[in-house]
Design a protein around this motif. Structure first.
Motif, mmCIF file in Angstrom:
data_model
loop_
_atom_site.group_PDB
_atom_site.id
_atom_site.type_symbol
_atom_site.label_atom_id
_atom_site.label_comp_id
_atom_site.label_asym_id
_atom_site.label_seq_id
_atom_site.Cartn_x
_atom_site.Cartn_y
_atom_site.Cartn_z
ATOM 1 N N UNK A 162 0.971 -1.364 -0.004
ATOM 2 C CA UNK A 162 -0.188 0.012 -0.231
ATOM 3 C C UNK A 162 0.325 1.335 -0.390
ATOM 4 N N UNK A 163 1.736 1.042 0.999
ATOM 5 C CA UNK A 163 2.819 2.703 0.850
ATOM 6 C C UNK A 163 3.441 2.960 -0.558
ATOM 7 N N UNK A 164 4.519 1.744 -1.238
ATOM 8 C CA UNK A 164 4.685 1.437 -2.356
ATOM 9 C C UNK A 164 3.425 2.232 -3.451
ATOM 10 N N UNK A 165 2.114 1.671 -3.427
ATOM 11 C CA UNK A 165 1.051 1.824 -4.640
ATOM 12 C C UNK A 165 1.132 3.903 -3.974
ATOM 13 N N UNK A 166 1.042 3.845 -3.147
ATOM 14 C CA UNK A 166 0.974 5.840 -2.820
ATOM 15 C C UNK A 166 1.570 6.066 -3.256
ATOM 16 N N UNK A 167 2.919 5.765 -2.871
ATOM 17 C CA UNK A 167 3.973 6.699 -3.593
ATOM 18 C C UNK A 167 4.305 6.728 -5.377
ATOM 19 N N UNK A 168 3.891 5.555 -5.597
ATOM 20 C CA UNK A 168 3.889 5.373 -7.118
ATOM 21 C C UNK A 168 2.559 6.648 -7.411
ATOM 22 N N UNK A 169 1.727 6.439 -7.228
ATOM 23 C CA UNK A 169 0.341 7.451 -8.150
ATOM 24 C C UNK A 169 1.078 8.606 -7.330
ATOM 25 N N UNK A 170 1.590 9.580 -6.562
ATOM 26 C CA UNK A 170 2.382 10.428 -6.234
ATOM 27 C C UNK A 170 2.831 10.609 -7.319
ATOM 28 N N UNK A 171 3.985 9.319 -7.345
ATOM 29 C CA UNK A 171 5.102 10.324 -8.725
ATOM 30 C C UNK A 171 4.507 10.090 -10.032
ATOM 31 N N UNK A 172 3.526 9.695 -10.384
ATOM 32 C CA UNK A 172 3.184 9.656 -11.327
ATOM 33 C C UNK A 172 2.017 11.131 -11.416
ATOM 34 N N UNK A 173 1.746 11.812 -10.285
ATOM 35 C CA UNK A 173 0.839 12.946 -10.187
ATOM 36 C C UNK A 173 1.335 13.489 -10.385
ATOM 37 N N UNK A 174 2.762 13.814 -10.016
ATOM 38 C CA UNK A 174 3.673 14.904 -10.012
ATOM 39 C C UNK A 174 4.341 15.071 -11.177
ATOM 40 N N UNK A 175 4.983 14.114 -11.847
ATOM 41 C CA UNK A 175 5.074 13.847 -13.295
ATOM 42 C C UNK A 175 4.487 14.729 -14.417
ATOM 43 N N UNK A 176 2.797 14.042 -13.992
ATOM 44 C CA UNK A 176 1.615 14.675 -15.424
ATOM 45 C C UNK A 176 1.025 15.612 -15.110
ATOM 46 N N UNK A 177 1.918 17.068 -14.479
ATOM 47 C CA UNK A 177 0.913 18.360 -13.388
ATOM 48 C C UNK A 177 1.427 18.847 -14.895
ATOM 49 N N UNK A 178 0.629 19.905 -15.217
ATOM 50 C CA UNK A 178 0.179 20.932 -15.863
ATOM 51 C C UNK A 178 2.198 21.447 -16.758
ATOM 52 N N UNK A 179 2.000 21.713 -17.992
ATOM 53 C CA UNK A 179 3.552 22.264 -18.006
ATOM 54 C C UNK A 179 3.558 23.502 -17.620
ATOM 55 N N UNK A 180 2.286 24.386 -17.764
ATOM 56 C CA UNK A 180 1.714 25.684 -16.992
ATOM 57 C C UNK A 180 2.315 25.438 -15.555
ATOM 58 N N UNK A 181 2.743 24.454 -14.718
ATOM 59 C CA UNK A 181 2.789 24.374 -13.518
ATOM 60 C C UNK A 181 4.587 23.806 -13.140
ATOM 61 N N UNK A 182 5.206 23.579 -14.247
ATOM 62 C CA UNK A 182 6.557 23.140 -14.370
ATOM 63 C C UNK A 182 7.023 24.154 -14.624
ATOM 64 N N UNK A 183 6.647 24.822 -15.711
ATOM 65 C CA UNK A 183 7.672 25.827 -15.581
ATOM 66 C C UNK A 183 7.059 26.877 -14.839
ATOM 67 N N UNK A 184 6.315 27.000 -14.139
ATOM 68 C CA UNK A 184 6.277 28.015 -12.723
ATOM 69 C C UNK A 184 7.292 28.880 -12.784
ATOM 70 N N UNK A 185 8.101 28.593 -12.251
ATOM 71 C CA UNK A 185 9.416 29.108 -11.869
ATOM 72 C C UNK A 185 10.685 29.270 -13.541
ATOM 73 N N UNK A 186 10.161 29.287 -14.876
ATOM 74 C CA UNK A 186 11.704 28.951 -15.411
ATOM 75 C C UNK A 186 10.701 29.521 -16.651
ATOM 76 N N UNK A 187 12.096 29.901 -17.371
ATOM 77 C CA UNK A 187 11.743 30.301 -18.586
ATOM 78 C C UNK A 187 12.993 30.427 -20.286
ATOM 79 N N UNK A 188 11.957 30.260 -21.073
ATOM 80 C CA UNK A 188 13.164 29.481 -21.963
ATOM 81 C C UNK A 188 13.317 30.552 -22.900
ATOM 82 N N UNK A 189 14.829 30.926 -23.507
ATOM 83 C CA UNK A 189 15.160 31.628 -24.128
ATOM 84 C C UNK A 189 15.813 31.646 -25.921
#
Length: 255
Positions: free
Chosen positions: A67-94
């Motif tokens: 169960x602990x491993x399952x919750x860790x996997x779900x949390x990791x997947x949720x983090x990876x699948x964040x929208x790009x607007x969140x991933x680039x919240x403190x980033x910029x491309x030039x």
């Protein structure tokens, strides 16, 4: 063989879990005994807790671990699948005209993209000023294609110009982490129009080398580029490419 390895890993994790329970029981007993040595207390609750722990079977312990491993996997997947607007919240491309696609196709907005068509490395002062105003913690550079033609194969002159850009950015944004995208490959039709583009791989090798010297991560996106991503000119990219590219940058930077 893979299945055997997975089973071995599962058994090891199970044993670790059991070991952890045993250690916890020992610690609890030690604490209880040390307290009993200095004062008389009601130990019934503690003894009951220990007996309950001792009564747990292997299946129960394994279920908890799973169960602990399952919750860790779900949390990791949720983090990876964040929208790009969140991933680039403190980033910029030039970058140049290819980079403007992030804005044109609304993959990212102007608070994360500073780009101009036809820009050369020697013409970035104003753009770097705009970048500074955004105060990004992470900076991705996507520059150089226009300078491949301008320098006509002189990678030394190209790197000298690029280093000047890096110095300016580091001066204005000393805390920012910088990543350099390699120059994207072009199709043969683009090379026929601009023969200097045949040297793109040499320019990328020079960029990768200077990144190694400067302690900067070089992002090679060559394998991301598929024929169906190209616009008619064989140089610029269609809308579908930009989310793929952005995800690659986010992955490399860990944002």
């Amino acid at each position: 063989m893979d299945r055997d390895r997975r089973e071995d890993v599962r058994r090891k994790r199970l044993l670790l879990g059991i070991g952890a329970v045993i250690v916890l029981i020992a610690v609890v007993i030690s604490i209880i005994l040390s307290r009993l040595a200095v004062r008389n207390v009601d130990t019934k609750a503690a003894v009951d807790a220990i007996r309950a722990m001792e009564g747990e079977d292997v299946a129960e312990i394994e279920a908890r671990i799973q169960e602990v491993e399952k919750q860790e996997r779900l949390a990791e997947e949720e983090y990876k699948n964040r929208p790009l607007s969140e991933k680039f919240a403190y980033a910029a491309i030039m970058g140049d005209s290819i980079t403007t696609g992030f804005l044109e196709y609304e993959v990212l907005d102007s608070s994360h993209v500073v780009a101009e068509k036809g820009v050369h490395l020697s013409e970035l002062e104003e753009m770097i000023g705009t970048l500074e105003s955004l105060s990004p913690q992470t900076v991705f550079l996507a520059l150089g294609l226009n300078d491949v033609s301008a320098t006509e194969g002189d990678t030394g002159a190209f790197i000298e110009s690029y280093q000047a850009v890096l110095t300016d950015i580091r001066t204005r944004l000393p805390e920012a982490k910088i990543y350099i995208n390699g120059i994207l490959p072009v199709q043969e039709k683009a090379i026929e129009k601009y023969p200097a583009y045949a040297n793109i791989s040499s320019y990328n090798e020079a960029l990768a080398a200077i990144c190694g010297e400067e302690g900067i991560t070089f992002i090679d996106n060559t394998e991301l580029v598929k024929e169906e991503y190209y616009e008619e000119d064989g140089e610029h990219m269609k809308a579908d490419f930009y989310p793929v590219w952005a995800e690659r940058m986010a992955e490399v930077a860990g944002i």
